[in-house]
Design an enzyme around this catalytic site. Structure first.
Site, mmCIF file in Angstrom:
data_model
loop_
_atom_site.group_PDB
_atom_site.id
_atom_site.type_symbol
_atom_site.label_atom_id
_atom_site.label_comp_id
_atom_site.label_asym_id
_atom_site.label_seq_id
_atom_site.Cartn_x
_atom_site.Cartn_y
_atom_site.Cartn_z
ATOM 1 N N ASN A 65 3.530 -5.478 5.804
ATOM 2 C CA ASN A 65 2.415 -6.345 6.196
ATOM 3 C C ASN A 65 2.902 -7.642 6.828
ATOM 4 O O ASN A 65 2.201 -8.221 7.673
ATOM 5 C CB ASN A 65 1.537 -6.630 4.970
ATOM 6 C CG ASN A 65 0.781 -5.393 4.521
ATOM 7 O OD1 ASN A 65 0.067 -4.763 5.290
ATOM 8 N ND2 ASN A 65 0.958 -5.023 3.264
ATOM 9 N N SER A 85 0.807 -1.221 0.000
ATOM 10 C CA SER A 85 0.000 0.000 0.000
ATOM 11 C C SER A 85 0.840 1.270 0.000
ATOM 12 O O SER A 85 0.396 2.316 -0.500
ATOM 13 C CB SER A 85 -0.934 0.008 1.214
ATOM 14 O OG SER A 85 -0.194 -0.186 2.417
ATOM 15 N N HIS A 127 -0.052 4.938 7.131
ATOM 16 C CA HIS A 127 0.211 5.409 5.772
ATOM 17 C C HIS A 127 0.409 6.918 5.740
ATOM 18 O O HIS A 127 -0.339 7.656 6.391
ATOM 19 C CB HIS A 127 -0.950 5.033 4.848
ATOM 20 C CG HIS A 127 -1.200 3.574 4.762
ATOM 21 N ND1 HIS A 127 -2.096 2.924 5.588
ATOM 22 C CD2 HIS A 127 -0.664 2.624 3.954
ATOM 23 C CE1 HIS A 127 -2.113 1.628 5.300
ATOM 24 N NE2 HIS A 127 -1.253 1.427 4.310
ATOM 25 N N ASP A 160 -4.922 6.354 10.197
ATOM 26 C CA ASP A 160 -4.538 5.031 10.688
ATOM 27 C C ASP A 160 -3.140 5.006 11.305
ATOM 28 O O ASP A 160 -2.744 4.025 11.932
ATOM 29 C CB ASP A 160 -4.642 3.980 9.575
ATOM 30 C CG ASP A 160 -3.741 4.266 8.376
ATOM 31 O OD1 ASP A 160 -2.867 5.157 8.456
ATOM 32 O OD2 ASP A 160 -3.914 3.597 7.334
ATOM 33 N N GLY A 197 -2.049 -4.269 0.980
ATOM 34 C CA GLY A 197 -2.192 -5.487 1.765
ATOM 35 C C GLY A 197 -1.228 -6.587 1.402
ATOM 36 O O GLY A 197 -1.230 -7.648 2.025
#
Length: 225
Positions: A109, A44, A198, A195, A81
């Site tokens: 991830n 991402s 990012h 979040d 992801g």
């Protein structure tokens, strides 16, 4: 105009035409030179999660490189992801015949899921080997693991990027977030999405100029080959 004068005029014009014929194809040939193509394989962070189209990492990086006078195209091969295993599974089709170099930004991830660093390292090794087998230059960009799984896990995970770069002789940026990681908490929050994982558009704009010169060197090296 006598015959001698006419002959001289035609001769001079003939030379001019000959020079024009010579120059035009050379100019056209320069125009046909293809840009350096860099495939950005990642998750991402590469894909541009949560930011408007055209303002993520890849578009901003491409714009920065072109601003340095480079004829470069950066292909977005980021999948939100994705893990190192996912990157390994699709590196083959990422490395199309037009690709001259590859940026690899994977592992975030894996760290969030607690995947064994030995597994992640093996996957990244496979990606690098695929790139080298295809004859493209590789830049490995690392990410740091959180402390969720303990200090030993973090040490093994964070260290694998440097070990791989040394083993395979590829360029390395140890930390994607190098430009902003050590900022005061309030400043850092302003550059991140809600979040906390990012970067937002402004965060990417801070990251790109730090990573840019390394990618520029990658592009210049690929152009010489």
């Amino acid at each position: 105009m006598n015959v001698s004068t006419l002959y001289g005029a035609l001769s001079r014009r003939g030379k001019s035409l000959a020079l024009s014929i010579l120059v035009v194809p050379l100019t056209a040939w320069s125009a046909l030179a293809e840009p350096v193509v860099i495939a950005a394989l990642g998750d991402s962070l590469t894909h541009g999660y949560g930011v408007p189209q055209g303002e993520g990492f890849v578009p901003q990086l491409e714009s920065w490189l072109q601003g340095q006078g480079l004829d470069v195209t950066v292909q977005n091969a980021g999948v939100s992801g994705d893990t190192t295993q996912g990157g390994l599974s699709r590196v083959g089709w990422t490395l199309g015949p037009d690709v001259d170099a590859m940026i690899v930004t994977l592992g975030g991830n894996d760290a969030l899921r607690g995947i064994d660093p030995a597994v992640s390292k093996a996957n990244l090794a496979g990606i690098i080997e695929a790139g080298q087998a295809a004859g493209v230059d590789v830049l490995l960009i690392g990410v740091e693991a959180p402390m969720n799984f303990g200090a030993d896990y973090k040490q093994a995970f964070d260290g694998m990027y440097g070990e791989l770069a040394a083993q395979y002789g590829v360029a390395l940026v140890p930390d994607f977030f190098e430009a902003i990681r050590d900022l005061p908490a309030e400043e850092l929050r302003a550059l991140m999405q809600a979040d906390g994982i990012h970067p937002n558009v402004q965060g990417v704009a801070q990251i790109v100029p730090i990573l840019g010169p390394v990618v520029q060197s990658l592009a210049e090296s690929a152009a010489e080959e």
